[in-house]
Motif scaffolding. Sequence first.
Motif, mmCIF file in Angstrom:
data_model
loop_
_atom_site.group_PDB
_atom_site.id
_atom_site.type_symbol
_atom_site.label_atom_id
_atom_site.label_comp_id
_atom_site.label_asym_id
_atom_site.label_seq_id
_atom_site.Cartn_x
_atom_site.Cartn_y
_atom_site.Cartn_z
ATOM 1 N N GLN A 165 0.950 -26.090 16.881
ATOM 2 C CA GLN A 165 0.992 -25.722 18.297
ATOM 3 C C GLN A 165 2.413 -25.778 18.843
ATOM 4 N N ALA A 168 4.607 -22.912 17.568
ATOM 5 C CA ALA A 168 4.297 -21.603 18.142
ATOM 6 C C ALA A 168 4.613 -21.521 19.632
ATOM 7 N N THR A 169 4.936 -22.657 20.249
ATOM 8 C CA THR A 169 5.206 -22.684 21.681
ATOM 9 C C THR A 169 6.581 -22.092 21.980
ATOM 10 N N TYR A 184 10.020 -16.685 21.704
ATOM 11 C CA TYR A 184 9.079 -16.998 20.623
ATOM 12 C C TYR A 184 9.801 -16.708 19.306
ATOM 13 N N ASN A 207 6.929 -21.869 12.294
ATOM 14 C CA ASN A 207 5.967 -20.887 12.790
ATOM 15 C C ASN A 207 6.076 -19.657 11.895
ATOM 16 N N GLU A 219 -2.417 -11.337 17.644
ATOM 17 C CA GLU A 219 -2.347 -12.785 17.837
ATOM 18 C C GLU A 219 -1.103 -13.167 18.647
ATOM 19 N N ILE A 220 0.008 -12.505 18.362
ATOM 20 C CA ILE A 220 1.229 -12.777 19.130
ATOM 21 C C ILE A 220 1.048 -12.339 20.575
ATOM 22 N N CYS A 222 -1.628 -12.132 22.286
ATOM 23 C CA CYS A 222 -2.542 -13.061 22.959
ATOM 24 C C CYS A 222 -1.799 -14.318 23.395
ATOM 25 N N ARG A 223 -0.933 -14.847 22.526
ATOM 26 C CA ARG A 223 -0.154 -16.036 22.861
ATOM 27 C C ARG A 223 0.771 -15.769 24.044
ATOM 28 N N LYS A 226 -0.889 -15.540 27.550
ATOM 29 C CA LYS A 226 -1.321 -16.802 28.153
ATOM 30 C C LYS A 226 -0.195 -17.490 28.935
#
Length: 380
Positions: A165, A168-169, A184, A207, A219-220, A222-223, A226
Motif C-alpha cells: 500500500q 503504491a501511494t 506515482y 511498486n 488498475e492504475i 482506479c488508484r 481515488k
Amino acid sequence: MVESALKGAARTSALSLFLCGDVMTGRGIDQILPHPAGPQLFEPFVRSAKEYVKLAERATGKLPLPVGYAYPWGDALAVLARRQPHARIVNLETAVTASVEHWPGKSVHYRMDPANLACLSAAGIDCCVLANNHVLDWGHAGLNETLSSLHDAGILTAGAGRNAQEAATPAIIGIAGHGRLLVYAYGSESAGVPGDWAAAARRAGVNVLPDLSTKSVGEIACRVAKVRRTGDIVVISLHWGGNWGFDVSNAERAFAKRLIDAGAADVIHGHSSHHIRGIEVYRGKPVLYGCGDFLNDYEGIPGNEHYRPDLTLMYFLVMDPAKGTVVEFTAQPMQIRHLRVGHAPDEGAAWLHATLRRECARYGVEVERDTPTNTFTLHG
C-alpha cells in the motif's frame, strides 16, 4: 498518505516542474562526499567503490577530495535557481543506507551513506522516485533506512514502501496557488527490477508494474481516481526498458497513450536508458520515454560511446492545472564530467539537439535550439 503542506488560495495557475533521469549518488559519488560509506563492492571485477573515483580521475584529472555536498550538481544548481520550478523530481537509483547486507546474486550495488543526504537537499529535491532496480541493493533493511532518511530530510518518495500500500501511494506535492502534483511510480522487470522485489502486504519493496496490459492501465487509473482532485497534475514515473537503444516499442507507446486516455496521467516520466530517448506529446500531455542518466560514476568506463551517455538534459515543464496539458516544454543540455553535472560544451549541445530532434520527429514533435542560451524548446 505522504503530503506536503498546501497553503494559500485555492485558485490555481500554471505549475512548473523539473524532471530528470537516473540520479546515482552512490558508489563513486558517495566516496568523494564528506562521509562515504564502506567502499566494499560485490561486483565481478571491481571490489571497491574507490576504483570508480580513480577511473574518473584518470579521465579528467584529480578531484579536490572530499568535495562539498553541492559539488555533484555543478552547473545544474544555477539553472534551477534561474528557472525556479515549483517541484523537483528525480529518479534516485541509490539506496541511502549504512546497511552491509547486500542483495545476493546482484552484480551492481549502489549505496550512499545517510550522512551524505545533504547532497540531495543541496539541489532542493522535492520527490525521489524509488521504483527502480537499485533501491533494494542493500536489502530490506537498506530500503527501510532509505525511506526513513529521505522522509526525515523532508523529501517525499514514490514507488517503494514498507508494504504494498505504501509503495503504491503517490507523493503529493502541494504548491500554493498552483494546486497539487501527484507522483506515482512503477518499476518494470524490463528495466532489471527483480520480480521478488515487489512489495507485499507484509513485505517492503517496490511498486512493480506487472505488464503493459489494459488491465494494468485500469488498475492504475482506479488508484489515481481515488486520490485525484480537480486541478491536480498527475505524473506517472516509469522505470522501464533497457539501458541502450533509441527505439520505443509499440507496447510502450500504447501503454502511455492508454494511461492518458484513461485520465490516469498528465505527464509520463520514463527512465532507465543511460541516454536520452525520444519525446511524444499526446493530447497535450508529454511522454518522456527515456530521460537518460543525470548523474553517475561511469566516467572513464569504455563502451557505448556512440550513445553519448555523458550528455544529458534538464527537463522543464509548465503545466496548465485546469486542462492538465503542457503549455511550455524546454530542456537544458548538460554533461556529466569530473563526477558532476556541468553545462554541455557546444559540440555536446549540438549532438543532443540533433539527436533529440531526430528521435522526436518520429512522434511529430519539433525541437528548436536557441543558440545563445543553449535552451531547447519542444513543440508537439
